[in-house]
Design an enzyme around this catalytic site. Structure first.
Site, PDB file in Angstrom:
ATOM      1  N   ALA A  10      49.844  35.259   8.401  1.00 25.55           N
ATOM      2  CA  ALA A  10      48.588  34.612   7.591  1.00 25.55           C
ATOM      3  C   ALA A  10      46.866  35.554   8.442  1.00 25.55           C
ATOM      4  O   ALA A  10      45.934  34.563   8.302  1.00 25.55           O
ATOM      5  CB  ALA A  10      48.869  34.322   6.649  1.00 25.55           C
ATOM      6  N   CYS A 273      41.403  46.904  16.375  1.00 25.59           N
ATOM      7  CA  CYS A 273      42.058  47.984  16.909  1.00 25.59           C
ATOM      8  C   CYS A 273      41.824  49.074  17.474  1.00 25.59           C
ATOM      9  O   CYS A 273      42.474  49.892  17.667  1.00 25.59           O
ATOM     10  CB  CYS A 273      42.213  48.164  15.091  1.00 25.59           C
ATOM     11  SG  CYS A 273      43.127  47.032  14.461  1.00 25.59           S
ATOM     12  N   GLN A 275      40.453  50.267  20.214  1.00 27.21           N
ATOM     13  CA  GLN A 275      40.081  49.846  22.255  1.00 27.21           C
ATOM     14  C   GLN A 275      42.443  49.619  21.787  1.00 27.21           C
ATOM     15  O   GLN A 275      42.735  50.658  22.309  1.00 27.21           O
ATOM     16  CB  GLN A 275      39.305  49.694  22.834  1.00 27.21           C
ATOM     17  CG  GLN A 275      40.166  49.272  23.813  1.00 27.21           C
ATOM     18  CD  GLN A 275      39.421  48.378  24.706  1.00 27.21           C
ATOM     19  OE1 GLN A 275      38.111  48.383  24.540  1.00 27.21           O
ATOM     20  NE2 GLN A 275      39.845  48.062  25.729  1.00 27.21           N
TER      21      GLN A 275
HETATM   22  C1  UDX Z   1      46.856  42.179  12.861  1.00 26.73           C
HETATM   23  C2  UDX Z   1      47.147  43.490  13.977  1.00 26.73           C
HETATM   24  O1  UDX Z   1      46.644  42.788  15.098  1.00 26.73           O
HETATM   25  C3  UDX Z   1      47.247  44.483  13.514  1.00 26.73           C
HETATM   26  O2  UDX Z   1      47.423  45.580  15.552  1.00 26.73           O
HETATM   27  C4  UDX Z   1      47.971  44.528  12.471  1.00 26.73           C
HETATM   28  O3  UDX Z   1      47.320  45.968  12.147  1.00 26.73           O
HETATM   29  C5  UDX Z   1      47.303  44.352  10.901  1.00 26.73           C
HETATM   30  O4  UDX Z   1      47.931  42.904  12.173  1.00 26.73           O
HETATM   31  P1  UDX Z   1      45.289  40.782  12.443  1.00 26.73           P
HETATM   32  O5  UDX Z   1      45.833  40.099  11.039  1.00 26.73           O
HETATM   33  O6  UDX Z   1      44.071  40.778  12.197  1.00 26.73           O
HETATM   34  O7  UDX Z   1      45.919  41.964  12.434  1.00 26.73           O
HETATM   35  O8  UDX Z   1      45.987  40.019  13.503  1.00 26.73           O
HETATM   36  P2  UDX Z   1      45.994  38.357  12.946  1.00 26.73           P
HETATM   37  O9  UDX Z   1      44.064  37.813  12.385  1.00 26.73           O
HETATM   38  O10 UDX Z   1      45.629  37.669  14.884  1.00 26.73           O
HETATM   39  O11 UDX Z   1      47.520  37.878  12.860  1.00 26.73           O
HETATM   40  C6  UDX Z   1      48.086  37.813  13.222  1.00 26.73           C
HETATM   41  C7  UDX Z   1      48.798  36.115  12.099  1.00 26.73           C
HETATM   42  O12 UDX Z   1      50.006  36.821  12.340  1.00 26.73           O
HETATM   43  C8  UDX Z   1      48.713  34.814  13.590  1.00 26.73           C
HETATM   44  O13 UDX Z   1      47.721  33.957  12.470  1.00 26.73           O
HETATM   45  C9  UDX Z   1      49.431  34.034  14.459  1.00 26.73           C
HETATM   46  O14 UDX Z   1      49.621  33.614  13.365  1.00 26.73           O
HETATM   47  C10 UDX Z   1      50.484  35.130  13.022  1.00 26.73           C
HETATM   48  N1  UDX Z   1      51.771  35.453  14.086  1.00 26.73           N
HETATM   49  C11 UDX Z   1      51.523  35.734  14.868  1.00 26.73           C
HETATM   50  C12 UDX Z   1      53.461  35.034  13.112  1.00 26.73           C
HETATM   51  O15 UDX Z   1      53.106  34.345  11.882  1.00 26.73           O
HETATM   52  N2  UDX Z   1      53.893  35.226  13.889  1.00 26.73           N
HETATM   53  C13 UDX Z   1      54.543  35.572  15.069  1.00 26.73           C
HETATM   54  O16 UDX Z   1      55.314  35.506  15.651  1.00 26.73           O
HETATM   55  C14 UDX Z   1      53.403  36.254  16.136  1.00 26.73           C
HETATM   56  C1  UDX Z   2      38.990  49.805  12.002  1.00 27.71           C
HETATM   57  C2  UDX Z   2      39.166  51.072  10.801  1.00 27.71           C
HETATM   58  O1  UDX Z   2      37.852  51.375   9.966  1.00 27.71           O
HETATM   59  C3  UDX Z   2      40.027  50.854  10.011  1.00 27.71           C
HETATM   60  O2  UDX Z   2      40.540  51.838   8.491  1.00 27.71           O
HETATM   61  C4  UDX Z   2      41.368  49.839  10.031  1.00 27.71           C
HETATM   62  O3  UDX Z   2      42.214  49.535   9.573  1.00 27.71           O
HETATM   63  C5  UDX Z   2      40.684  48.919  11.743  1.00 27.71           C
HETATM   64  O4  UDX Z   2      39.865  49.235  12.272  1.00 27.71           O
HETATM   65  P1  UDX Z   2      37.603  47.736  11.667  1.00 27.71           P
HETATM   66  O5  UDX Z   2      37.621  47.597  13.285  1.00 27.71           O
HETATM   67  O6  UDX Z   2      37.290  46.429  11.158  1.00 27.71           O
HETATM   68  O7  UDX Z   2      37.845  48.908  11.299  1.00 27.71           O
HETATM   69  O8  UDX Z   2      35.784  47.859  11.363  1.00 27.71           O
HETATM   70  P2  UDX Z   2      35.064  49.367  11.663  1.00 27.71           P
HETATM   71  O9  UDX Z   2      33.707  49.146  10.654  1.00 27.71           O
HETATM   72  O10 UDX Z   2      35.911  50.827  11.842  1.00 27.71           O
HETATM   73  O11 UDX Z   2      34.590  49.228  12.870  1.00 27.71           O
HETATM   74  C6  UDX Z   2      34.768  49.194  14.268  1.00 27.71           C
HETATM   75  C7  UDX Z   2      33.540  49.263  15.242  1.00 27.71           C
HETATM   76  O12 UDX Z   2      33.270  50.588  15.038  1.00 27.71           O
HETATM   77  C8  UDX Z   2      32.138  48.779  15.180  1.00 27.71           C
HETATM   78  O13 UDX Z   2      32.216  47.607  15.842  1.00 27.71           O
HETATM   79  C9  UDX Z   2      30.640  49.458  14.142  1.00 27.71           C
HETATM   80  O14 UDX Z   2      30.396  48.626  14.684  1.00 27.71           O
HETATM   81  C10 UDX Z   2      31.112  50.031  15.199  1.00 27.71           C
HETATM   82  N1  UDX Z   2      30.583  51.360  14.767  1.00 27.71           N
HETATM   83  C11 UDX Z   2      31.392  51.773  13.163  1.00 27.71           C
HETATM   84  C12 UDX Z   2      29.788  51.964  14.939  1.00 27.71           C
HETATM   85  O15 UDX Z   2      29.175  51.351  16.421  1.00 27.71           O
HETATM   86  N2  UDX Z   2      28.966  53.102  14.788  1.00 27.71           N
HETATM   87  C13 UDX Z   2      29.750  53.705  13.433  1.00 27.71           C
HETATM   88  O16 UDX Z   2      28.930  54.758  12.467  1.00 27.71           O
HETATM   89  C14 UDX Z   2      30.864  52.683  12.789  1.00 27.71           C
END
Ligand code: UDX
Ligand code: UDX
Length: 456
Positions: A10, A273, A275
């Site tokens: 979640a 995401c 990096q």
């Molecule tokens: C995650 C991944 O990092 C990303 O690579 C993928 O594309 C989408 O899912 P995000 O939703 O941003 O992204 O992660 P995070 O906010 O950390 O949520 C993951 C959740 O999973 C946490 O709330 C954590 O408690 C939960 N979790 C983790 C479980 O419920 N079970 C586990 O074994 C490990």
């Molecule tokens: C990204 C992807 O856009 C999304 O499709 C994927 O599911 C998860 O990773 P997110 O990381 O949430 O989403 O934000 P994004 O708007 O892509 O920005 C990523 C980073 O790039 C930020 O630090 C942003 O400030 C930077 N960025 C983005 C720039 O420095 N310049 C730009 O023109 C666009």
């Protein structure tokens, strides 16, 4: 027809995605389960544990009706026909592939729980970004049991960006679903297509084999990050030569083959995401005997590191080669505007480097202070937090703007200038402010990809 969906995880992806699914599928019971009970109770209370514009409204519309949150992951598995897996897959910090490969322990543990607790035939949908061919590994785990349930594994990567998650989920450019080419694989794809067609036009739903789907997610993030690193590399040339990176970005973006998006030069990309996914890709290339391809993508991350270091070097150079004991107000610590998320935020690295120079760093941010406190530490010498940007800037030698929050463009900079030490410096890491105006007020202004506007 699917009648019950479970999402495990979640977080930033699982919570918003399932809120939107529940909204469009009132006849489907949607449960989101997470091992973190605190997170679960926040979602249950109707106040999301993450800041995301528009999310609370969508959540509350279905909460308690067909949308439920639970900390009992195993119990929820038993009653689900379709299970989305959205647990985190951070970069490994130990053992083989440390610093590059994804840490798959949570993901595998989840697969094993599904295996153990599923009662009937189940479609498992990978939402987490995983290295190519992980679905196959998952399938092998499922097959190894030879038990009563049959599993189909689909890959359905999420492309939402934080800060615009609800709009991205409501109106996606595309939905991608990868599955096996077998009849049962195709039938599973069709079940998921039927869910998305409730609100996404059919021609935006792409289907493919599982590996294409997994690789597309890594490739999309690598391409996006590459554009940011490319324009940031150009910004370094601009600063040396007198060109203006905003003008250059506009000129090249007007070419329809290049397009105008993702050409904002800045202090570097952050977020959970970019990096991580590029490093996944690099690791995949290395382990597939493709070192040249690995090196190619690695430079995108290297350029990002360079951009952050360059920003701090420019600050130190402009401020007479010493920051020791100087107060510096950091405007924005979230990795981008409209989120409270600081994961991999370039602002964190800038703060750490400023502290290493013995500066007095005061961090302000409309949403991300709590998260930054956890990342940077509570009792760090020289570090403080301040919710009011005017108070953060009072008595400061410099402001470093690192997140492009709209409100930072609306501040009264005459008032801020009056309260600062002189000469007053402003380093705009996002080209967010009107530099000419700030210069006229009296600031020495250093914007990314622009020559210095300084009286010194
Ligand atoms: C995650 C991944 O990092 C990303 O690579 C993928 O594309 C989408 O899912 P995000 O939703 O941003 O992204 O992660 P995070 O906010 O950390 O949520 C993951 C959740 O999973 C946490 O709330 C954590 O408690 C939960 N979790 C983790 C479980 O419920 N079970 C586990 O074994 C490990
Ligand atoms: C990204 C992807 O856009 C999304 O499709 C994927 O599911 C998860 O990773 P997110 O990381 O949430 O989403 O934000 P994004 O708007 O892509 O920005 C990523 C980073 O790039 C930020 O630090 C942003 O400030 C930077 N960025 C983005 C720039 O420095 N310049 C730009 O023109 C666009």
């Amino acid at each position: 027809m699917i009648k019950s969906i479970l999402c495990i995880g979640a977080g930033y992806v699982g919570g918003p995605t399932m809120a939107v699914v529940a909204k469009h599928c009132p006849d489907i019971r949607v449960v989101v389960a997470d091992i973190n009970a605190e997170r679960v109770s926040a979602w249950q209370s109707g106040v999301p544990p993450i800041y995301e514009p528009g999310l609370a409204e969508v959540l509350r519309a279905s909460l308690g009706k067909n949308l439920h949150f639970s900390a009992d992951v195993d119990g929820a598995i038993a009653s689900a026909e379709m299970i989305f897996v959205s647990v985190n897959t951070p970069t490994k910090t130990f053992g083989q592939g440390a610093g590059r490969a994804p840490d798959l322990q949570y993901w595998e543990r989840t697969a094993r729980s599904i295996l153990q607790h599923a009662r009937g035939d189940t479609i498992v949908v990978e939402k987490s970004t995983l290295p190519v061919r992980t679905a196959e590994a998952m399938e092998r785990i499922f097959r190894s049991a030879g038990g009563r349930s049959r599993f189909e594994v689909l890959s359905n990567p999420e492309f939402l960006a934080e800060g615009s998650a609800i709009a991205d989920l409501e109106h996606p450019d595309r939905v991608l679903i990868g599955g096996a080419t077998t009849p049962s694989g195709q039938a599973a794809i069709q079940q998921l297509v039927e869910i998305y067609t409730r609100w996404v036009p059919r021609d935006r739903i792409l289907t493919s084999n599982v590996w294409s789907s997994e690789l597309s997610k890594l490739a999309a993030n690598a391409f996006l990050a590459q554009r940011v690193s490319s324009i940031n590399a150009i910004s370094a040339i601009c600063e040396r030569t007198g060109a203006d990176v905003v003008e250059v970005a506009k000129a090249i973006g007007a070419d329809r083959r290049i397009g105008p998006h993702f050409l904002r030069a800045g202090v570097g990309f952050g977020g959970s995401c970019f990096q991580k996914d590029i490093l996944n890709l690099v690791y995949l290339c290395e382990t597939s005997g493709l070192p040249e391809v690995a090196r190619y993508w690695e430079t995108v991350v290297q350029m990002n590191e360079y951009q952050k270091q360059r920003f701090v070097r420019r600050m130190v150079g402009a401020m007479f080669d010493t920051l020791a004991h100087k107060r510096i107000a950091v405007f924005g610590v979230a990795f981008k505007a409209n989120t409270g998320d600081t994961r991999e935020s370039p602002a964190l690295q800038v703060c750490r480097e400023l502290l290493a120079e013995h500066a007095q760093v005061c961090v302000t941010d409309p949403q991300a202070i709590a998260s930054a406190r956890r990342d940077l530490g509570e009792a760090v010498s020289g570090l403080s937090f301040e919710s009011d940007p005017y108070a953060a800037a009072r008595g400061a030698h410099a402001i470093a703007l690192l997140t492009e929050w709209a409100e930072y463009a609306e501040l009264d900079y005459e008032r801020i200038y009056a309260g600062m030490e002189k000469p007053a410096f402003l380093f705009d890491g996002r080209n967010h402010l009107d530099a000419e105006r700030l210069y006229r007020i009296g600031f020495n202004v250093y914007s990314i990809g622009h020559p210095d506007r300084s009286r010194l």
